[in-house]
Design a protein around this motif. Structure first.
Motif, PDB file in Angstrom:
ATOM      1  N   ARG A   1      -6.168 -18.534  23.097  1.00 41.65           N
ATOM      2  CA  ARG A   1      -6.040 -19.890  23.615  1.00 41.65           C
ATOM      3  C   ARG A   1      -7.311 -20.215  24.291  1.00 41.65           C
ATOM      4  O   ARG A   1      -7.908 -19.338  25.094  1.00 41.65           O
ATOM      5  CB  ARG A   1      -4.889 -19.930  24.856  1.00 41.65           C
ATOM      6  CG  ARG A   1      -4.501 -21.343  25.171  1.00 41.65           C
ATOM      7  CD  ARG A   1      -3.364 -21.345  25.932  1.00 41.65           C
ATOM      8  NE  ARG A   1      -3.594 -20.543  27.080  1.00 41.65           N
ATOM      9  CZ  ARG A   1      -2.496 -19.692  27.620  1.00 41.65           C
ATOM     10  NH1 ARG A   1      -1.120 -19.610  27.012  1.00 41.65           N
ATOM     11  NH2 ARG A   1      -2.756 -18.972  28.588  1.00 41.65           N
ATOM     12  N   SER A   2      -7.934 -21.291  24.019  1.00 45.07           N
ATOM     13  CA  SER A   2      -9.049 -21.591  24.681  1.00 45.07           C
ATOM     14  C   SER A   2      -9.004 -22.305  26.016  1.00 45.07           C
ATOM     15  O   SER A   2      -7.834 -22.678  26.212  1.00 45.07           O
ATOM     16  CB  SER A   2      -9.722 -22.876  23.653  1.00 45.07           C
ATOM     17  OG  SER A   2      -8.938 -24.089  23.637  1.00 45.07           O
ATOM     18  N   ASP A   3     -10.023 -22.521  26.927  1.00 40.06           N
ATOM     19  CA  ASP A   3      -9.919 -22.851  27.980  1.00 40.06           C
ATOM     20  C   ASP A   3      -9.530 -24.286  27.958  1.00 40.06           C
ATOM     21  O   ASP A   3      -8.728 -24.726  28.930  1.00 40.06           O
ATOM     22  CB  ASP A   3     -11.153 -22.689  28.830  1.00 40.06           C
ATOM     23  CG  ASP A   3     -11.807 -21.354  29.129  1.00 40.06           C
ATOM     24  OD1 ASP A   3     -10.939 -20.488  29.029  1.00 40.06           O
ATOM     25  OD2 ASP A   3     -12.878 -21.025  29.455  1.00 40.06           O
ATOM     26  N   ALA A   4      -9.884 -24.981  27.231  1.00 38.50           N
ATOM     27  CA  ALA A   4      -9.609 -26.534  27.020  1.00 38.50           C
ATOM     28  C   ALA A   4      -8.101 -26.556  26.830  1.00 38.50           C
ATOM     29  O   ALA A   4      -7.336 -27.416  27.522  1.00 38.50           O
ATOM     30  CB  ALA A   4     -10.320 -27.241  25.981  1.00 38.50           C
ATOM     31  N   ASP A   5      -7.401 -25.673  25.745  1.00 37.75           N
ATOM     32  CA  ASP A   5      -5.906 -25.779  25.660  1.00 37.75           C
ATOM     33  C   ASP A   5      -5.169 -25.368  26.912  1.00 37.75           C
ATOM     34  O   ASP A   5      -4.213 -25.898  27.434  1.00 37.75           O
ATOM     35  CB  ASP A   5      -5.568 -25.085  24.434  1.00 37.75           C
ATOM     36  CG  ASP A   5      -5.985 -25.279  23.112  1.00 37.75           C
ATOM     37  OD1 ASP A   5      -6.142 -26.588  23.010  1.00 37.75           O
ATOM     38  OD2 ASP A   5      -6.135 -24.683  22.387  1.00 37.75           O
ATOM     39  N   THR A   6      -5.680 -24.393  27.643  1.00 34.30           N
ATOM     40  CA  THR A   6      -4.940 -23.896  28.774  1.00 34.30           C
ATOM     41  C   THR A   6      -5.029 -25.148  29.856  1.00 34.30           C
ATOM     42  O   THR A   6      -4.018 -25.156  30.613  1.00 34.30           O
ATOM     43  CB  THR A   6      -5.866 -22.622  29.221  1.00 34.30           C
ATOM     44  OG1 THR A   6      -5.736 -21.606  28.419  1.00 34.30           O
ATOM     45  CG2 THR A   6      -5.222 -22.143  30.897  1.00 34.30           C
ATOM     46  N   GLU A   7      -6.158 -25.721  30.073  1.00 34.08           N
ATOM     47  CA  GLU A   7      -6.195 -26.750  31.014  1.00 34.08           C
ATOM     48  C   GLU A   7      -4.990 -27.822  30.495  1.00 34.08           C
ATOM     49  O   GLU A   7      -4.313 -28.324  31.487  1.00 34.08           O
ATOM     50  CB  GLU A   7      -7.627 -27.395  30.855  1.00 34.08           C
ATOM     51  CG  GLU A   7      -7.608 -28.682  32.067  1.00 34.08           C
ATOM     52  CD  GLU A   7      -7.320 -28.341  33.401  1.00 34.08           C
ATOM     53  OE1 GLU A   7      -6.965 -29.253  34.234  1.00 34.08           O
ATOM     54  OE2 GLU A   7      -7.510 -27.001  33.765  1.00 34.08           O
ATOM     55  N   VAL A   8      -5.049 -28.191  29.303  1.00 29.71           N
ATOM     56  CA  VAL A   8      -3.978 -29.337  28.938  1.00 29.71           C
ATOM     57  C   VAL A   8      -2.458 -28.724  29.180  1.00 29.71           C
ATOM     58  O   VAL A   8      -1.805 -29.585  29.800  1.00 29.71           O
ATOM     59  CB  VAL A   8      -4.115 -29.611  27.288  1.00 29.71           C
ATOM     60  CG1 VAL A   8      -3.024 -30.350  26.768  1.00 29.71           C
ATOM     61  CG2 VAL A   8      -5.536 -30.284  27.075  1.00 29.71           C
TER      62      VAL A   8
END
Length: 277
Positions: free
Chosen positions: A97-104
Motif C-alpha cells: 500500500r502506498s502512503d497516498a492510499d494509506t492516507e485516503v
C-alpha cells in the motif's frame, strides 16, 4: 449457547424498495478495493453489492480494476461523490500500500460513515473512529488480536470462537465477522450470533470478496440500526443462502460453484428473505 441468525432475522433488517425510493434513498456504497495484483476482488465485491440490492455503487480504485469493474457492471459510478458507507481492503496487501492510499483510507476510517474493513485494510482498523465491521478469517483474526495486544488463542468450538470474537470486538470497538463454516458475528456491545455457511461448496476463492460486498450493501441499504451486528449478520446469511441456492441448482447434493455463482444467486436470497419471511 450462541443463537443462530435466520432468514426471519434477516427479513427484519432488509428493506424492500418502495415507490417513494430513488437511487440515493436506497443506499450508496463507496468501494475502494482491488489492486493490479488482485483486480478480481474489486469485480466480485462490486458485483455482490449490486446483486444484494442498493441504489448505487461508487468504485474508486486503480485503473486496471476500474476497467474490469466497468466491463462487468457499466452502471457502476467511478467518480467521487456522496456515499452512505464504505467497503475497503478486499484484494489489497498492506505491504504494497502506498502512503497516498494509506492516507485516503485513514480519512475514511476517521469519518462518521460505517466502513466494512476487509483483508489488506484490517491493520488500519485499530486506530479508527468510524463505525466499523471487520471481516477476518482465522489467521487474520489472530494477527488482529496480536496487534491489539490480546492473548494468542486457538479456539476450536463455536463457543470458544464466539468468546474470542467478543473479546476482539470489545478491544477494537468494532463489529467482528469471524469467517468460517460457521461464521461468528460479535459486536463491542456484547451482542453475538452465529451464521451457518449453508454449504461446504462455498469454500472457494473469491467468496470472501463477495461476502464483503454483500455486507456493504446491507449496511447502506438495510433498515437503520444502532448496532452494526445485525446488519453484518444479515449480509453473512444472504451470502450463505445464495451459495446454497447456487449449489442446489446443480442437484440435490449440490455441486461446484464459483464466487460469481454466489453473487448471481444473491437476488434470490434477498427476495426469499424480504418476501417470504
Amino acid at each position: 449457547m450462541i443463537g443462530s441468525w435466520t432468514g426471519q432475522d434477516a427479513a427484519r433488517v432488509l428493506r424492500g424498495p418502495t415507490a417513494a425510493d430513488d437511487k440515493y434513498s436506497r443506499g450508496v456504497l463507496g468501494v475502494r478495493t482491488g489492486s493490479d495484483q488482485y483486480p478480481g476482488a474489486a469485480v466480485l465485491g462490486v458485483e455482490a453489492a449490486w446483486r444484494t440490492g442498493l441504489g448505487m455503487v461508487r468504485y474508486l480504485g486503480p485503473s486496471l480494476p476500474t476497467s474490469l469493474v466497468l466491463q462487468r457492471r457499466p452502471e457502476t459510478v467511478t467518480v467521487d461523490g456522496r456515499v452512505q458507507g464504505w467497503l475497503i481492503g478486499s484484494g489489497t496487501d498492506a505491504a504494497d500500500r502506498s502512503d497516498a492510499d494509506t492516507e485516503v483510507l485513514r480519512r475514511i476510517l476517521t469519518g462518521e460513515l460505517p466502513v466494512v474493513v476487509d483483508a489488506g485494510a484490517l491493520d488500519l482498523a485499530l486506530r479508527a473512529a468510524a463505525p466499523r465491521i471487520v471481516t477476518p478469517h482465522r489467521r487474520e483474526h489472530a494477527r488482529l488480536r496480536a496487534l491489539l495486544g490480546l492473548a494468542a488463542s486457538s479456539p476450536m468450538t463455536d463457543a470458544e470462537r464466539a468468546a474470542s470474537a467478543l473479546e476482539t470486538a470489545a478491544a477494537l470497538g468494532a463489529t467482528v465477522v469471524l469467517k468460517g463454516s460457521v461464521t461468528i458475528v460479535a459486536s463491542p456491545t456484547g451482542w453475538v450470533t452465529s451464521v451457518s455457511a449453508g454449504t461446504p461448496w462455498l469454500a472457494t476463492a473469491g467468496t470472501g470478496d463477495v461476502l464483503a460486498g454483500a455486507i456493504g450493501a446491507v449496511v447502506v441499504g438495510g433498515a437503520s440500526a444502532d448496532d452494526l451486528g445485525p446488519l453484518a449478520a444479515t449480509g453473512v446469511w444472504l451470502h450463505g443462502r445464495a451459495a446454497s441456492l447456487a449449489a442446489g441448482d446443480l442437484g440435490a447434493g449440490g455441486g461446484p460453484i464459483t464466487a460469481l455463482d454466489v453473487a448471481a444467486a444473491l437476488p434470490r436470497a434477498v427476495a426469499e428473505a424480504v418476501w417470504t419471511h
